[in-house]
Scaffold this active site. Structure first.
Site, mmCIF file in Angstrom:
data_model
loop_
_atom_site.group_PDB
_atom_site.id
_atom_site.type_symbol
_atom_site.label_atom_id
_atom_site.label_comp_id
_atom_site.label_asym_id
_atom_site.label_seq_id
_atom_site.Cartn_x
_atom_site.Cartn_y
_atom_site.Cartn_z
ATOM 1 N N ASP A 152 0.702 -1.089 0.015
ATOM 2 C CA ASP A 152 0.228 0.225 -0.340
ATOM 3 C C ASP A 152 0.845 1.161 -0.175
ATOM 4 O OD1 ASP A 152 -2.027 -1.505 0.093
ATOM 5 O OD2 ASP A 152 -2.794 -1.029 2.026
ATOM 6 N N GLU A 161 2.167 -9.283 11.763
ATOM 7 C CA GLU A 161 1.599 -8.820 10.827
ATOM 8 C C GLU A 161 2.461 -8.356 9.966
ATOM 9 O OE1 GLU A 161 -1.310 -5.281 10.700
ATOM 10 O OE2 GLU A 161 -1.427 -5.112 8.599
HETATM 11 C C1 2M8 Z 1 -3.568 -3.428 3.760
HETATM 12 O O1 2M8 Z 1 -4.120 -3.286 2.919
HETATM 13 C C2 2M8 Z 1 -5.571 -3.056 3.106
HETATM 14 C C3 2M8 Z 1 -6.291 -1.989 1.963
HETATM 15 O O2 2M8 Z 1 -6.640 -3.294 1.655
HETATM 16 C C4 2M8 Z 1 -5.316 -1.530 4.538
HETATM 17 O O3 2M8 Z 1 -4.908 -1.124 4.314
HETATM 18 O O4 2M8 Z 1 -6.735 -1.346 4.665
HETATM 19 C C5 2M8 Z 1 -1.963 -3.947 2.835
HETATM 20 O O5 2M8 Z 1 -1.541 -4.697 4.094
HETATM 21 C C6 2M8 Z 1 -2.466 -5.215 1.867
HETATM 22 O O6 2M8 Z 1 -1.526 -5.569 0.971
HETATM 23 C C7 2M8 Z 1 -3.413 -6.327 2.995
HETATM 24 O O7 2M8 Z 1 -3.495 -7.469 1.858
HETATM 25 C C8 2M8 Z 1 -4.292 -6.465 4.051
HETATM 26 C C9 2M8 Z 1 -5.373 -7.126 4.502
HETATM 27 O O8 2M8 Z 1 -3.884 -7.779 4.754
HETATM 28 O O9 2M8 Z 1 -3.906 -5.046 4.768
#
Ligand code: 2M8
Length: 436
Positions: free
Chosen positions: A166, A407
């Site tokens: 992101d 994470e």
């Molecule tokens: C994070 O992304 C989401 C949006 O898609 C967020 O920040 O709300 C990122 O780390 C992404 O790579 C990951 O798939 C997601 C869910 O773990 O979180």
């Protein structure tokens, strides 16, 4: 059973929602595309049928166009970018019975499907692959039809959320001047606190470990612009300046294309020749993203073709594609091992420590993540760097074993960061452990 396995299995069980697994119950209460793929890769060691269901459940969200959305949404979860934000029904191609986001994420799914099938009894594997193959094919077709407008083989992303990393520096650089009126008004009116209240992540995790409000709002703006185009990729690509040929995404796609070819072969299907031609184009096009001066791969702005020279771990993912020459691989491995760049004590940092964009604890701007480590390990194995691969595998397992299934982790001292009990960390630790 050893402790790590026990811990990882417990996380996956707690985050299981029946037919799919949430990345983290508090932070991410929906189904995410690449998360579910990594989760299935780990789950196959515990329960291959449940792992197959994890993949199958992703396709409830598939659009008629073939697009696989990056989030398949559950109702009423409190996540700030939920169904009301995405309004997927503005597109006639969106599924009618489930709300989804309107963008995609790295195409790990064919890789995951192939790996899951390897753990199923042969007859079941055949049925699973037969049933999933047309859907995978439709997805890869969509990527080439709607996201490669120049027919060059490089996939164009319309939002940083699509690359999965992101707030990665090249994307943040791309949108640095993006300042729509509503965001500047928002800032002038000091509404920061209002948005902070809507965010769940910064309630559970210190704000300095996450994407900033302003960066998140900019990504929301890109999503809104895409929504205004009814999620028509061609319209968005022709009107938005913020389109990126992403090195990580295309590298993963190459690996996924190879999995898809093997799946087709396994069930005696033929990939249409025009599509397999496009696969070879992507392999060749990676070379366009090589920078001789810094000996590294980078993403590129789609319209200006300006190279985004902020080094990140995505520039190492051509190793995972398996499509680059041994000579290029050697150079990447040198960079990976360099103590001033990626060769930290708790590798692999998502941004090299020598970069001015490196931030030790901030999300995708420095910490080590187990999913990118997993891809690096496989990339190294592709080119025969067995010792280096074993070293990163071992260090990744130690990180999780000592600190828990967080994470992400500091690449400098291994400190656990972000959400705890994170699903893909648990799943990929299991996979790293079981595939040595
Ligand atoms: C994070 O992304 C989401 C949006 O898609 C967020 O920040 O709300 C990122 O780390 C992404 O790579 C990951 O798939 C997601 C869910 O773990 O979180």
């Amino acid at each position: 059973m050893d402790k790590l396995t026990q811990k990882a299995e417990a996380v996956l069980k707690a985050n299981d929602r029946g037919s799919y697994t949430v990345p983290s119950p508090k932070l991410y209460p929906h189904q995410w595309l690449w998360d579910s793929c990594f989760i299935a890769i780990g789950l196959r060691h515990i329960d291959p049928r449940r792992a197959a269901t994890e993949i199958e459940s992703l396709f409830r969200g598939q659009w008629q166009s073939g697009m696989l959305p990056h989030i398949t949404l559950r109702e009423d979860s409190g996540y700030w970018a939920g169904a009301g934000f995405w309004q997927s029904s503005v597109s006639p191609a969106a599924p009618k019975d489930v709300a989804t986001s309107g963008i995609t994420q790295p195409p790990v799914v064919a890789i995951a499907a192939e790996k899951v099938a390897q753990k199923l009894p042969e007859a079941e594997a055949h049925v699973f692959l037969k049933q999933i193959y047309p859907k995978l094919l439709a997805y890869h077709n969509w990527l080439y039809r709607d996201r490669d407008p120049d027919n060059r083989g490089l996939i164009v992303l319309v939002n940083a959320w699509e690359c999965g990393f992101d707030n990665t520096p090249p994307w943040m650089h791309t949108i640095r001047f993006l300042s729509p009126l509503w965001i500047s008004t928002f800032i002038k009116m000091r509404l920061n606190g209002v948005f902070t209240k809507r965010r769940r992540d910064t309630k559970t995790v210190p704000a300095e470990q996450r994407i900033s409000n302003i960066e998140a709002l900019k990504l929301a703006h890109l999503a809104y612009m895409h929504r205004k185009n009814d999620y028509d990729s061609r319209k968005t690509i022709s009107t938005s300046r913020y389109c990126v040929e992403d090195i990580g995404f295309s590298s993963i796609l190459i690996a996924a294309n190879k999995s898809l070819l093997r799946i087709a072969n396994h069930i005696s299907e033929d990939i249409p020749s025009d599509l397999s031609y496009r696969f070879t184009q992507t392999e060749k096009a990676l070379e366009e993203l090589w920078d001789e001066e810094t000996q590294m791969y980078y993403s590129r702005n789609f319209h200006t073709k300006r190279v985004l020279k902020q080094p990140t771990i995505s520039g190492l993912l051509p190793l995972f594609s398996g499509a680059i020459s041994k000579e290029r691989a050697d150079k990447l491995v040198r960079t990976l091992s360099d103590a001033r760049q990626f060769g930290t004590d708790f590798p692999v940092p998502t941004v090299p420590t020598s970069s001015r964009y490196f931030k030790e604890i901030c999300y995708w701007q420095g910490p080590s993540w187990i999913n990118s480590n997993w891809m690096v390990v496989h990339g190294l194995e592709n080119y025969g760097y067995k010792e280096k691969a074993a070293d990163i595998r071992q260090k990744s397992l130690e990180l999780v074993g000592k600190n828990g299934c967080n994470e992400y982790f500091s690449a400098l001292n291994g400190k656990p960061l972000g959400a705890s009990n994170f699903s893909w960390t648990a799943a990929l630790a299991l996979d790293l452990l079981k595939t040595t």
